[in-house]
Write a protein that holds these residues in place. Structure first.
Motif, PDB file in Angstrom:
ATOM      1  N   ARG A 293       0.798  -1.227   0.000  1.00  0.00           N
ATOM      2  CA  ARG A 293       0.000   0.000   0.000  1.00  0.00           C
ATOM      3  C   ARG A 293       0.828   1.273   0.000  1.00  0.00           C
ATOM      4  O   ARG A 293       0.296   2.353   0.133  1.00  0.00           O
ATOM      5  N   GLY A 294       2.116   1.192  -0.107  1.00  0.00           N
ATOM      6  CA  GLY A 294       2.946   2.396  -0.118  1.00  0.00           C
ATOM      7  C   GLY A 294       3.211   2.928   1.276  1.00  0.00           C
ATOM      8  O   GLY A 294       3.059   2.224   2.260  1.00  0.00           O
ATOM      9  N   LEU A 295       3.594   4.182   1.385  1.00  0.00           N
ATOM     10  CA  LEU A 295       3.966   4.801   2.651  1.00  0.00           C
ATOM     11  C   LEU A 295       2.805   5.615   3.213  1.00  0.00           C
ATOM     12  O   LEU A 295       2.889   6.830   3.361  1.00  0.00           O
ATOM     13  N   LYS A 296       1.731   4.949   3.558  1.00  0.00           N
ATOM     14  CA  LYS A 296       0.502   5.619   3.976  1.00  0.00           C
ATOM     15  C   LYS A 296       0.698   6.478   5.220  1.00  0.00           C
ATOM     16  O   LYS A 296       0.293   7.636   5.243  1.00  0.00           O
ATOM     17  N   GLN A 297       1.318   5.939   6.267  1.00  0.00           N
ATOM     18  CA  GLN A 297       1.495   6.718   7.493  1.00  0.00           C
ATOM     19  C   GLN A 297       2.392   7.922   7.272  1.00  0.00           C
ATOM     20  O   GLN A 297       2.116   9.009   7.774  1.00  0.00           O
ATOM     21  N   THR A 298       3.468   7.735   6.528  1.00  0.00           N
ATOM     22  CA  THR A 298       4.375   8.855   6.259  1.00  0.00           C
ATOM     23  C   THR A 298       3.654   9.926   5.454  1.00  0.00           C
ATOM     24  O   THR A 298       3.774  11.112   5.759  1.00  0.00           O
TER      25      THR A 298
END
Length: 153
Positions: free
Chosen positions: A128-133
């Motif tokens: 899902r990629g770097l969602k939190q960042t």
């Protein structure tokens, strides 16, 4: 006997990120305020980099697993082509017995490749990629983001 904690001897000690009171801001020099802003920005950037590193490691594992399964599906596909070629060759040369055995092996490899492909597709959907960042960086004030030349705010 207890060991004093960091900053306990300094009455002006304030942990990084703790909010300033209005009296602290009024009583501080410009240099102190700039040092505080610089420290807070430095802490924020370090935390963002650490968050990005953790997310990259986590997402990298998922992507690696999916890549391995795609590799297995590719190898299975190669085996299908190999055994179909052998089966066709053997079937044409022997008309029945040996060729049909090769075809059975090719069908088995086709089933294995299909299962590996479906597993790889399911694992790839979880990357899902770097969602939190991305969410965290969105909260950094607009003033800290670069602006195109000629645009004033």
């Amino acid at each position: 006997m207890t060991v004093p904690t960091q900053g306990s001897a300094d009455p002006g000690y304030r942990p990084a990120g703790a909010p300033h009171s209005a009296d602290e801001v009024r009583g501080s020099s410009l240099g102190d305020l700039m040092r505080s802003v610089t420290t807070d920005l430095s802490t924020l950037m370090r935390q963002e980099v650490e968050l990005a590193k953790a997310e990259i490691r986590q997402e990298g594992r998922k992507a690696g697993r999916a890549a391995g399964l795609y590799g297995g599906a590719g190898f299975g596909g190669y085996m299908v082509a190999l055994f179909l070629s052998i089966a066709l060759w053997a079937g044409l040369s022997n008309v029945m017995d040996a060729g049909w055995a090769g075809l059975v092996v090719a069908v088995i490899w086709a089933a294995i490749a299909a299962v590996l492909y479906s597993m790889a597709k399911k694992n790839a959907a979880h990357v899902r990629g770097l969602k939190q960042t991305n969410d965290s960086v969105q909260r950094i004030p607009d003033a800290l983001k670069p602006h195109p030349e000629g645009v004033t705010r």
